[in-house]
Design an enzyme around this catalytic site. Sequence first.
Site, PDB file in Angstrom:
ATOM      1  N   ILE A 149       0.832  -1.205   0.000  1.00 28.14           N
ATOM      2  CA  ILE A 149       0.000   0.000   0.000  1.00 28.14           C
ATOM      3  C   ILE A 149       0.870   1.260   0.000  1.00 28.14           C
ATOM      4  O   ILE A 149       0.612   2.219  -0.731  1.00 28.14           O
ATOM      5  CB  ILE A 149      -0.951  -0.025   1.222  1.00 28.14           C
ATOM      6  CG1 ILE A 149      -1.994  -1.144   1.050  1.00 28.14           C
ATOM      7  CG2 ILE A 149      -1.631   1.328   1.419  1.00 28.14           C
ATOM      8  CD1 ILE A 149      -2.833  -1.442   2.290  1.00 28.14           C
ATOM      9  N   ASN A 159       2.194   4.597   7.512  1.00 21.04           N
ATOM     10  CA  ASN A 159       1.533   3.433   6.918  1.00 21.04           C
ATOM     11  C   ASN A 159       2.139   2.090   7.335  1.00 21.04           C
ATOM     12  O   ASN A 159       1.481   1.056   7.225  1.00 21.04           O
ATOM     13  CB  ASN A 159       1.594   3.601   5.388  1.00 21.04           C
ATOM     14  CG  ASN A 159       1.258   2.342   4.651  1.00 21.04           C
ATOM     15  OD1 ASN A 159       0.099   1.974   4.542  1.00 21.04           O
ATOM     16  ND2 ASN A 159       2.286   1.660   4.139  1.00 21.04           N
ATOM     17  N   SER A 170      -7.439   0.573   9.582  1.00 18.41           N
ATOM     18  CA  SER A 170      -7.899  -0.650   8.919  1.00 18.41           C
ATOM     19  C   SER A 170      -9.384  -0.836   9.186  1.00 18.41           C
ATOM     20  O   SER A 170      -9.911  -0.304  10.174  1.00 18.41           O
ATOM     21  CB  SER A 170      -7.156  -1.866   9.495  1.00 18.41           C
ATOM     22  OG  SER A 170      -7.724  -3.063   9.018  1.00 18.41           O
ATOM     23  N   TYR A 207      -3.756  -6.787  16.558  1.00 19.12           N
ATOM     24  CA  TYR A 207      -3.877  -5.971  15.342  1.00 19.12           C
ATOM     25  C   TYR A 207      -5.138  -5.113  15.417  1.00 19.12           C
ATOM     26  O   TYR A 207      -5.092  -3.896  15.202  1.00 19.12           O
ATOM     27  CB  TYR A 207      -3.930  -6.890  14.116  1.00 19.12           C
ATOM     28  CG  TYR A 207      -3.982  -6.141  12.794  1.00 19.12           C
ATOM     29  CD1 TYR A 207      -2.814  -5.713  12.167  1.00 19.12           C
ATOM     30  CD2 TYR A 207      -5.197  -5.864  12.167  1.00 19.12           C
ATOM     31  CE1 TYR A 207      -2.856  -5.029  10.954  1.00 19.12           C
ATOM     32  CE2 TYR A 207      -5.245  -5.178  10.956  1.00 19.12           C
ATOM     33  CZ  TYR A 207      -4.073  -4.769  10.351  1.00 19.12           C
ATOM     34  OH  TYR A 207      -4.117  -4.088   9.149  1.00 19.12           O
ATOM     35  N   LYS A 235      -5.237  -0.964  15.576  1.00 21.86           N
ATOM     36  CA  LYS A 235      -5.823  -0.130  14.523  1.00 21.86           C
ATOM     37  C   LYS A 235      -6.951   0.744  15.079  1.00 21.86           C
ATOM     38  O   LYS A 235      -7.139   1.875  14.622  1.00 21.86           O
ATOM     39  CB  LYS A 235      -6.305  -1.009  13.365  1.00 21.86           C
ATOM     40  CG  LYS A 235      -5.161  -1.702  12.625  1.00 21.86           C
ATOM     41  CD  LYS A 235      -4.200  -0.700  11.988  1.00 21.86           C
ATOM     42  CE  LYS A 235      -3.165  -1.349  11.095  1.00 21.86           C
ATOM     43  NZ  LYS A 235      -2.264  -0.379  10.447  1.00 21.86           N
ATOM     44  N   ILE A 288      -6.841  -6.041   1.256  1.00 24.70           N
ATOM     45  CA  ILE A 288      -6.152  -5.570   0.063  1.00 24.70           C
ATOM     46  C   ILE A 288      -5.089  -6.612  -0.310  1.00 24.70           C
ATOM     47  O   ILE A 288      -4.381  -7.113   0.578  1.00 24.70           O
ATOM     48  CB  ILE A 288      -5.448  -4.205   0.340  1.00 24.70           C
ATOM     49  CG1 ILE A 288      -6.428  -3.157   0.908  1.00 24.70           C
ATOM     50  CG2 ILE A 288      -4.754  -3.697  -0.933  1.00 24.70           C
ATOM     51  CD1 ILE A 288      -7.482  -2.649  -0.038  1.00 24.70           C
ATOM     52  N   THR A 316      -1.839  -7.656  -0.943  1.00 24.34           N
ATOM     53  CA  THR A 316      -0.425  -7.253  -0.817  1.00 24.34           C
ATOM     54  C   THR A 316       0.334  -8.441  -0.225  1.00 24.34           C
ATOM     55  O   THR A 316      -0.272  -9.465   0.111  1.00 24.34           O
ATOM     56  CB  THR A 316      -0.243  -6.049   0.138  1.00 24.34           C
ATOM     57  OG1 THR A 316      -0.593  -6.473   1.462  1.00 24.34           O
ATOM     58  CG2 THR A 316      -1.099  -4.856  -0.270  1.00 24.34           C
TER      59      THR A 316
END
Length: 258
Positions: free
Chosen positions: A23, A96, A148, A163, A167, A196, A198
């Site tokens: 990203i 980011n 997120s 996580y 966020k 996404i 990635t």
Amino acid sequence: MGIIEKMRLDGKKGFVTGAARGIGKCTATAFAEAGADVAIVDLDIEEAKKTATEIAEATGRNIIAIKCDVTSEADVQAMVNRVEAELGGLNFCHANAGICINVAAEEMTYAQWLKNIDVNLNSVFLTDTIAGKYMLAHGGGSIINTASMSAHIVNVPQPQCAYNASKAGVIQLTKSLAIEWAKKGVRVNSISPGYIGTDLTLSSEFLKPLIAKWKELSPTGRLGRPEELEAICVYLAGDTSDFTTGSDFIIDGAFTCF
Ligand code: NAD
């Protein structure tokens, strides 16, 4: 001047953390395409250098690579100093860099919890306040944080309590800084991407078998592409978003709507 011209970032200088790939690489590319000079900031300096060369060749902008561990106050301060010295200022940044530890809560060690909170939340405090201090003293600026959809919902079936908590913290930190700096010319917003495609999501052996499940749960039936986060970040970095601060932008193909 038309709206597309007004949204350009000509003359602006910025940095993106976690920009070697994924990203961050995408938003750094978009900032450069819009006319900005950009620092590619990452722990992985070899990949960051490759990315910087790629973007510089494609856009003709001044693109530099800086090695920085975003959890280190000294590293972040040195990185901001280098951006000022080598790009000639700092108008925007995109905090980011992030990681995801997928371990069941009852099996997660305290060290794993701390690591996830450190990289995803404490680093945003460091990046935002060190960059923000510079911007406050130099006529303002715009800060974008990557939160997120996990700040809004609990992902299933994979466990990722640290996580999700980190966020959610990013969003409240974003809003708190936006209020503190609203009259001082420094804007702070966040983006909340859905799944996404990635390395974070596609390269993990643990997550790979879950991708089909995520698609099934998603109203669009697919993952998002990093490119689909570019326009919102260019908008937030530039002057047409001058009244936009303290906002979180969910870009998730309606995943969090139900
Ligand atoms: P990625 O793993 O592809 O890229 C992350 C980059 O951050 C890597 O280049 C890595 O070297 C760098 N990094 C990690 N720790 C660092 C540190 N301590 N200091 C400096 N750099 C560090 O991940 P991505 O998918 O591009 O994710 C970027 C951000 O977007 C993360 O904050 C992530 O949580 C968030 N996000 C991702 C998704 C997704 O589905 N991919 C969804 C929502 C939010």
